[in-house]
Scaffold this active site. Structure first.
Site, short mmCIF file in Angstrom:
data_model
loop_
_atom_site.label_atom_id
_atom_site.label_comp_id
_atom_site.label_asym_id
_atom_site.label_seq_id
_atom_site.Cartn_x
_atom_site.Cartn_y
_atom_site.Cartn_z
N GLY A 7 112.24 -98.94 11.12
CA GLY A 7 112.06 -100.73 10.58
C GLY A 7 110.74 -100.68 9.85
O GLY A 7 109.93 -100.29 9.85
N THR A 48 104.94 -101.18 12.76
CA THR A 48 106.01 -101.69 13.37
C THR A 48 105.73 -102.61 14.03
O THR A 48 104.98 -102.64 14.51
CB THR A 48 106.81 -99.85 14.79
OG1 THR A 48 107.48 -100.93 14.87
CG2 THR A 48 105.24 -99.89 15.36
N ASP A 98 106.95 -103.98 16.14
CA ASP A 98 106.93 -103.56 17.65
C ASP A 98 105.53 -103.80 18.68
O ASP A 98 105.24 -103.56 19.17
CB ASP A 98 108.15 -103.08 18.50
CG ASP A 98 109.13 -103.23 18.42
OD1 ASP A 98 109.64 -105.29 18.78
OD2 ASP A 98 110.45 -102.59 18.39
N ASP A 118 103.79 -100.67 18.98
CA ASP A 118 104.84 -99.94 20.63
C ASP A 118 104.62 -98.43 20.67
O ASP A 118 104.74 -97.37 21.10
CB ASP A 118 106.22 -100.17 20.79
CG ASP A 118 107.75 -99.51 19.68
OD1 ASP A 118 107.07 -99.39 18.74
OD2 ASP A 118 108.46 -99.00 19.96
N ARG A 127 112.59 -103.55 21.50
CA ARG A 127 114.51 -102.95 22.64
C ARG A 127 113.14 -102.15 24.07
O ARG A 127 113.85 -102.74 25.25
CB ARG A 127 113.84 -101.79 21.83
CG ARG A 127 115.76 -102.50 20.83
CD ARG A 127 116.80 -101.11 20.29
NE ARG A 127 115.66 -100.07 19.47
CZ ARG A 127 115.21 -99.83 18.24
NH1 ARG A 127 115.92 -100.87 18.30
NH2 ARG A 127 114.56 -99.28 17.91
#
Length: 322
Positions: A13, A127, A129, A131, A173
């Site tokens: 992404g 990213t 996120d 993560d 997610r």
């Protein structure tokens, strides 16, 4: 080995700050005497040999742009053993001494597979996120937080005007870092994370009713996308409490936008660290932030690390939502 020619690609992404990282890889690489090749569309572009030599002007005026000028895509072929072997062969065709991979954990696993085929890699975490297990910070996270914060601020204005409950789904997610940080920043009444099991009655309905009984007239519930069922949760809140409830899914809005100062600086420093390692002959590393310092881990060590969400932040969010 003496590094002469390197490639750089973005994978997975997109994240604000990727362009700043590309820029810094190119400019610091050229400064160190490397030839730098941009690889378009991630591993798919590597498989196709879709690459070109970059110069100082190739990266002019991109530091403020979101997305990635090299583009990114996910490659089904590269996920196979045969695909990795073909990609490694293409790296040899272009005589790349190393490839700088800008992306997340999935991209790094692809890089590790390449390293097993003899292609040297350096990985830079990017990213929204946040993560990636081996680092405290990833490029794009701060920009995404500010984008979400601005959106929630606007939603809260109308929620207050109409005495509504706003259920807002943010990206994440498998990790709730965006949700948790924005819950604290925006004073959400409830925050639901993929790392924690939840009960709608105790974790959402109870705090909303408690706030209403204390005189509050608008409410915000933030949900990480990994939870799912955002529209259904909003429907249940309305049915149980009688409060008009709307659901907003922010989606890919969170990926875009000009990167913040933090993301531009972090991207630049990580990229310079990457080319420094290459100059020193240190290969197959993942750049990481640890205690505000830029460090490097062996790629196998990095991918075996586990990252846990901060329990004290969860408790802080609940405390401040009263």
């Amino acid at each position: 080995m003496a590094v002469k020619r390197i490639g750089v690609l973005t994978s997975g992404g997109d994240a604000p700050g990727m362009n700043a990282a590309i820029r810094a890889v190119v400019r610091s690489g050229i400064y160190r005497g490397f030839e730098v090749y941009g690889i378009r569309k991630g591993y798919e572009g590597l498989l196709a040999g879709d690459m070109f030599e970059m110069n100082l002007r190739s990266v002019s005026d991109i530091i403020s742009r979101g997305g990635t000028i090299l583009q990114t895509t996910r490659s089904k072929e590269f996920s196979t053993d045969e695909g990795v072997k073909r990609a490694a062969r293409m790296a040899n065709v272009f005589k790349l001494d190393a490839i700088v991979v800008i992306g997340g954990d999935g991209s790094f696993r692809g890089a590790r597979a390449l390293s097993k085929e003899g292609v040297n890699v350096i990985c830079i975490p990017a990213t929204i996120d946040n993560d990636v297990s081996s680092t405290e910070y990833t490029i794009g996270f701060d920009t995404a937080l500010n984008t979400v914060k601005d959106a929630i601020d606007r939603i809260k204005d109308t929620a207050y005007s109409h005495e509504r409950c706003s259920v807002i789904e943010v990206m994440g997610r498998e990790a709730g870092y965006i949700a948790l940080n924005c819950a604290i920043a925006d004073g959400a009444e409830a925050c639901i994370l993929p790392e924690k099991e939840f009960n709608i009655d105790t974790d959402i309905i109870k705090p909303i009713i408690g706030c209403r009984n204390r005189g509050k007239h608008h409410y915000v519930v933030i949900i990480a996308e990994g939870i799912g069922g955002t529209l259904d949760i909003a429907k249940q809140i309305k049915e149980i409490t009688g409060i008009t409830t709307t659901a907003t899914i922010l989606g890919h809005l969170q990926r875009g936008g000009s990167p913040t100062v933090r993301d531009r600086v972090a991207a630049s420093l990580m990229a310079v660290k990457a080319t420094e390692l290459l100059e020193q002959g240190e290969m197959n590393k993942v750049i990481a932030v640890k205690h505000d310092q830029y460090v490097a881990y062996d790629i196998d060590e990095a991918l075996n690390m586990v990252k846990y969400i901060d329990e004290s932040m969860i408790e802080t969010s609940k405390m401040l939502s009263l």
